[in-house]
Write a protein that holds these residues in place. Sequence first.
Motif, PDB file in Angstrom:
ATOM      1  N   PHE A 189       0.879  -1.186  -0.048  1.00  0.00           N
ATOM      2  CA  PHE A 189       0.256   0.114   0.012  1.00  0.00           C
ATOM      3  C   PHE A 189       0.919   1.579  -0.149  1.00  0.00           C
ATOM      4  N   THR A 190       0.548   2.626  -0.397  1.00  0.00           N
ATOM      5  CA  THR A 190       0.942   3.766  -0.413  1.00  0.00           C
ATOM      6  C   THR A 190       0.320   4.653   0.354  1.00  0.00           C
ATOM      7  N   VAL A 191       0.984   5.331   1.435  1.00  0.00           N
ATOM      8  CA  VAL A 191       0.499   6.537   1.474  1.00  0.00           C
ATOM      9  C   VAL A 191       1.121   7.285   1.452  1.00  0.00           C
ATOM     10  N   SER A 192      -0.240   8.867   1.028  1.00  0.00           N
ATOM     11  CA  SER A 192       0.462   9.554   0.324  1.00  0.00           C
ATOM     12  C   SER A 192      -0.137  11.333   1.071  1.00  0.00           C
ATOM     13  N   ALA A 193       1.021  11.857   0.762  1.00  0.00           N
ATOM     14  CA  ALA A 193       0.773  13.451   1.489  1.00  0.00           C
ATOM     15  C   ALA A 193       0.732  14.123   0.132  1.00  0.00           C
ATOM     16  N   ARG A 194      -0.890  15.214   0.094  1.00  0.00           N
ATOM     17  CA  ARG A 194      -0.546  16.237  -1.076  1.00  0.00           C
ATOM     18  C   ARG A 194      -0.734  17.878  -0.616  1.00  0.00           C
ATOM     19  N   SER A 195      -0.318  18.824  -0.574  1.00  0.00           N
ATOM     20  CA  SER A 195      -0.441  20.264  -0.092  1.00  0.00           C
ATOM     21  C   SER A 195      -1.738  20.505  -0.467  1.00  0.00           C
ATOM     22  N   VAL A 196      -2.443  21.145   0.256  1.00  0.00           N
ATOM     23  CA  VAL A 196      -3.962  21.681   0.240  1.00  0.00           C
ATOM     24  C   VAL A 196      -4.386  22.350  -0.483  1.00  0.00           C
ATOM     25  N   ASP A 197      -3.289  23.683  -0.592  1.00  0.00           N
ATOM     26  CA  ASP A 197      -2.748  24.900  -1.247  1.00  0.00           C
ATOM     27  C   ASP A 197      -2.089  24.966  -1.945  1.00  0.00           C
ATOM     28  N   THR A 198      -1.577  23.541  -2.835  1.00  0.00           N
ATOM     29  CA  THR A 198      -0.729  23.418  -3.682  1.00  0.00           C
ATOM     30  C   THR A 198      -0.507  22.433  -3.933  1.00  0.00           C
ATOM     31  N   PRO A 199      -1.637  22.376  -4.576  1.00  0.00           N
ATOM     32  CA  PRO A 199      -1.170  20.006  -5.296  1.00  0.00           C
ATOM     33  C   PRO A 199      -0.394  19.417  -5.784  1.00  0.00           C
ATOM     34  N   SER A 200       0.486  20.432  -6.486  1.00  0.00           N
ATOM     35  CA  SER A 200       1.394  19.809  -7.326  1.00  0.00           C
ATOM     36  C   SER A 200       2.746  18.710  -6.644  1.00  0.00           C
ATOM     37  N   VAL A 201       2.409  19.815  -5.015  1.00  0.00           N
ATOM     38  CA  VAL A 201       3.567  19.238  -4.017  1.00  0.00           C
ATOM     39  C   VAL A 201       2.720  18.226  -3.377  1.00  0.00           C
ATOM     40  N   VAL A 202       3.802  16.960  -3.628  1.00  0.00           N
ATOM     41  CA  VAL A 202       2.874  15.820  -3.349  1.00  0.00           C
ATOM     42  C   VAL A 202       4.367  14.669  -2.937  1.00  0.00           C
ATOM     43  N   ALA A 203       3.513  13.798  -1.942  1.00  0.00           N
ATOM     44  CA  ALA A 203       5.170  13.278  -1.646  1.00  0.00           C
ATOM     45  C   ALA A 203       4.482  12.286  -1.153  1.00  0.00           C
ATOM     46  N   THR A 204       5.297  10.816  -1.160  1.00  0.00           N
ATOM     47  CA  THR A 204       4.690   9.339  -0.834  1.00  0.00           C
ATOM     48  C   THR A 204       5.690   8.222  -0.204  1.00  0.00           C
ATOM     49  N   ALA A 205       5.451   7.560   0.304  1.00  0.00           N
ATOM     50  CA  ALA A 205       5.837   6.612   1.237  1.00  0.00           C
ATOM     51  C   ALA A 205       4.942   5.430   0.871  1.00  0.00           C
ATOM     52  N   GLN A 206       5.756   3.722   0.740  1.00  0.00           N
ATOM     53  CA  GLN A 206       5.301   2.644   0.422  1.00  0.00           C
ATOM     54  C   GLN A 206       5.266   1.878   1.866  1.00  0.00           C
ATOM     55  N   ALA A 207       4.452   0.856   2.262  1.00  0.00           N
ATOM     56  CA  ALA A 207       4.602  -0.304   3.308  1.00  0.00           C
ATOM     57  C   ALA A 207       3.825  -1.418   2.648  1.00  0.00           C
ATOM     58  N   GLN A 208       4.167  -2.683   3.617  1.00  0.00           N
ATOM     59  CA  GLN A 208       3.188  -3.635   3.251  1.00  0.00           C
ATOM     60  C   GLN A 208       2.654  -3.992   4.382  1.00  0.00           C
ATOM     61  N   LEU A 209       1.091  -4.641   4.439  1.00  0.00           N
ATOM     62  CA  LEU A 209       0.856  -5.667   4.431  1.00  0.00           C
ATOM     63  C   LEU A 209       0.204  -6.938   4.745  1.00  0.00           C
ATOM     64  N   GLU A 210       0.726  -7.497   5.843  1.00  0.00           N
ATOM     65  CA  GLU A 210       0.666  -9.534   5.740  1.00  0.00           C
ATOM     66  C   GLU A 210      -0.358  -9.858   6.140  1.00  0.00           C
ATOM     67  N   ARG A 211      -1.335  -9.622   5.457  1.00  0.00           N
ATOM     68  CA  ARG A 211      -3.100 -10.321   5.727  1.00  0.00           C
ATOM     69  C   ARG A 211      -2.585 -12.082   6.256  1.00  0.00           C
ATOM     70  N   ARG A 212      -2.440 -12.733   7.471  1.00  0.00           N
ATOM     71  CA  ARG A 212      -2.841 -14.431   8.018  1.00  0.00           C
ATOM     72  C   ARG A 212      -3.522 -15.092   7.906  1.00  0.00           C
ATOM     73  N   SER A 213      -3.552 -15.522   7.439  1.00  0.00           N
ATOM     74  CA  SER A 213      -4.818 -16.701   7.772  1.00  0.00           C
ATOM     75  C   SER A 213      -4.688 -18.193   8.808  1.00  0.00           C
ATOM     76  N   LEU A 214      -6.128 -18.293   9.292  1.00  0.00           N
ATOM     77  CA  LEU A 214      -6.078 -19.352  10.550  1.00  0.00           C
ATOM     78  C   LEU A 214      -5.783 -20.675  10.153  1.00  0.00           C
ATOM     79  N   ILE A 215      -5.281 -20.825   9.096  1.00  0.00           N
ATOM     80  CA  ILE A 215      -5.875 -21.804   8.835  1.00  0.00           C
ATOM     81  C   ILE A 215      -4.524 -21.880   7.134  1.00  0.00           C
TER      82      ILE A 215
END
Length: 229
Positions: free
Chosen positions: A203-229
């Motif tokens: 997944f990606t999280v982004s931060a975008r400036s409200v006043d200057t929408p062209s200013v944006v930064a992103t960061a990525q991470a992962q989430l492991e969904r584990r099953s019961l069986i």
Amino acid sequence: MPRYPGKKMAFTLQLAQDLVEVEAGGNTPVSVTVVNKGQETDRYEHEIEGNDAEWKAIPVPIFAVEPEETRTERVFVKPPRMSESLAGNYPFVIRLRSLESGEQKSAQGVVHLRPYHHISLEIDPKKGSVSPFSNRNQFEVTVVNLGNTEHTVQLVGSDPEDACTYDFDGDQVSVGPGQQKAVGVVVTPASHPIFSSGKLIGFTVSARSVDTPSVVATAQAQLERRSLI
């Protein structure tokens, strides 16, 4: 003591422009024009007042002008490219002094330092997990403002399959120049089948400036969904 006592060493001083537009990290010239209206060669010393020492440079601090002649010298405004160089207006004064008569003149101007934008985003940890028995899906997003003007940013989480929901402690945060702020976010799978195989969701999280929408930064991470069986 004046070199020529009793003689009037008249001169005029003028700036090419009263408002000087500059970029942080640049080196912007300001033209200073001197007219020697006297009958003798005069030498002049000039300086800039009103700005930090590292913001200015005077290549030729002392120069001579022949009688009835005009000479233009340049001084430079060079604010460093750092968050401390806040965007805005900075008044300054050019002072010129005759080394022959001691007469002084001054001219005023304004440096307008333009804003520059640099937002970065970090996320910790880089990988979390969720299972029927344990959730480690709490992440911390840090917004860093490396520019010279304040930004209010909108935080958004996303993944290619819309497999997760994203619950931020606050989806908008204001960050001043040189500041950083941390915001918690819980990432939760939209579905959690008990008998399915595990899945790794990027997944990606982004931060975008409200006043200057062209200013944006992103960061990525992962989430492991584990099953019961």
